[in-house]
Design an enzyme around this catalytic site. Structure first.
Site, PDB file in Angstrom:
ATOM      1  N   ASP A 170     -44.001  24.384  33.251  1.00  0.00           N
ATOM      2  CA  ASP A 170     -42.902  25.254  32.851  1.00  0.00           C
ATOM      3  C   ASP A 170     -42.810  25.264  31.339  1.00  0.00           C
ATOM      4  OD1 ASP A 170     -40.538  26.683  34.510  1.00  0.00           O
ATOM      5  OD2 ASP A 170     -39.847  26.158  32.498  1.00  0.00           O
ATOM      6  N   CYS A 206     -38.437  36.832  42.372  1.00  0.00           N
ATOM      7  CA  CYS A 206     -37.166  37.034  43.085  1.00  0.00           C
ATOM      8  C   CYS A 206     -36.566  38.358  42.609  1.00  0.00           C
ATOM      9  CB  CYS A 206     -36.216  35.863  42.872  1.00  0.00           C
ATOM     10  SG  CYS A 206     -35.904  35.424  41.141  1.00  0.00           S
TER      11      CYS A 206
END
Length: 447
Positions: free
Chosen positions: A291, A389
């Site tokens: 990340d 998403c």
């Protein structure tokens, strides 16, 4: 007008105090700050009540802004404006008696911006007197009707001409609290029994069609503190949306048989770590959790620690593998790409007001760049699972179609594609499906 109610959490604090906190949060969102960050700045005693009010207000902010413009054409000072919007939005629901709400909003103004208390009182009392006529005048305003920005509504109309209204209305609903049992600690059925013993009655679940066998979400009709979940501290269960639970089993079983023990898997853009943990719960893998944000990566580490799982965590930009990749190819890659989050608006009602139309094209470029950078890191014969998403096609199927056209050794495999939350509105009996999501599974053909 949608009048979906999000009841505030019980609180012993006076309403005026919660309204001050709510106005602070709404003002912060209107200035570009996430609601999560705004709530984190509140005292712990206020947070539950302020969050409940803020959620309700942000789900009705389009209507409230249109009303305020009719009642006060010239916007007042930002905090006073936020207080007025909060009170107007709450007056559209049934959380509070209207006159109590006015009284407490005036009290909030007196304590924070006394000079504006008369304005707040006059505006809210006029709204109560003229409510029917004021709302009727907004019938032709789509932003006021659907409580989403105009560009968002336009994009949904283009992408989903048969479902756009249902998507918008589903976004107004309060989602269930969805859980994932840790299968290393026991079966889903066994954990459901523990919930029942604890007085927490799960709602019926309805997985997405063709969902992998290991995607077995458990839904609670309403949220509870995680401390009330049996075995949460011991890693027996995690909170994860039903749609997100598809990712790990879809990638692990992409080739028909599960990934071999010790297979190297990259979870790119891994924070907050739900999918990383799910991969490790289902198989003995060597997972690299990547990340770009070190603070968000710390959440991955916290999640793994609670679940007693291990992965290599790396703070780096997925689109720049030269800065972090060791040169050894991965057997599988999970890319949960940065996106608009347009599919999780039920859980994050501020997202619709924070995003700008220009963000979508910029995010699409980022998604392309990461896909292009990670593909060479995948072993021939391996699989890459791309997900977002988002309900916008520009961040889903359009990205995959473009990638397939320019990548000869990439082959599309069966995958869910776009999952829409429309069932939330159209069929209440099947309300536990999940958020809006997109999944594409790509196979790297051997040379």
């Amino acid at each position: 007008m949608s009048k979906t109610v999000t009841p505030p959490s019980p609180s012993s604090l006076p309403l005026w105090q919660l309204l001050i906190g709510c106005a602070d949060a709404v003002a912060a969102v209107r200035q570009g700050q996430s609601l999560t960050d705004a709530l984190a700045a509140r005292p712990a005693t206020e947070r539950p009540g302020v969050q409940a009010l803020s959620f309700a207000v942000l789900r009705r902010l389009g209507t409230a802004e249109a009303l305020r413009k009719k009642l006060v054409p010239k916007a007042p000072q930002p905090w006073v404006d936020a207080l007025l919007l909060s009170a107007l939005a709450l007056a559209l629901g049934t959380e509070y008696n209207a006159h109590t709400l006015v009284d407490q909003a005036v009290e909030a103004a007196k304590r924070r911006a006394k000079v504006a208390s008369g304005l707040v009182n006059a505006v809210l009392r006029r709204f109560l007197r003229e409510q029917e006529a004021l709302l009727s005048a907004l019938d032709s305003d789509p932003v006021a009707q659907f409580n989403h920005p105009a560009w968002w509504i336009k994009r949904l109309k283009k992408d989903w001409p048969e479902h756009w209204q249902a998507i918008l209305m589903a976004n107004q609903e309060q989602p269930p609290m969805t859980l994932r049992a840790n299968l290393r600690h026991g079966s889903t059925a066994a954990y459901v029994a523990r919930l029942v013993d604890a007085g927490l009655l799960p709602a019926p679940t309805s997985p997405w069609p063709d969902a992998p066998a290991h995607a077995q979400p458990i839904a609670l009709p309403s949220g509870v503190p995680v401390q009330r979940l049996p075995g949460f501290v011991d890693g027996d269960v995690s909170v994860q949306d039903a749609a997100a639970q598809i990712a790990a089993p879809l990638l692990i079983y992409a080739g028909g048989a599960p990934l071999a023990s010790g297979a190297r898997v990259l979870d790119a853009c891994a924070a907050p770590g739900g999918k990383t943990a799910h991969l490790l719960e289902l198989a003995d893998l060597q997972v690299t959790a990547l990340d770009a944000d070190p603070e968000r990566l710390a959440r991955v580490q916290d999640t793994l620690k609670r679940l007693k799982l291990q992965a290599r965590t790396v703070a780096a930009d997925a689109s720049q593998p030269d800065t972090w990749w060791d040169g050894r190819p991965f057997d599988a890659i999970l890319l949960d790409a940065p996106c608009s989050a347009s599919g999780i608006v039920r859980r994050h009602p501020d997202v619709r007001w924070l995003r700008r139309e220009s963000d979508i094209a910029a995010l699409a470029k980022t998604q392309d760049a990461i896909l292009q950078a990670l593909w060479p890191l995948l072993k021939p014969g391996g699989h890459l699972l791309y997900c977002t998403c988002s309900v916008f096609k520009m961040e889903g199927q359009d990205r995959i179609d473009a990638f397939l056209q320019r990548t000869p050794d990439a082959q599309a495999c069966p995958a869910p594609g776009h999952l829409l939350p429309v069932v939330e509105y159209l069929d209440p009996a099947r309300h536990n499906r999940g958020d809006g999501f997109f999944y594409a599974l790509l196979h790297k053909t051997p040379a």
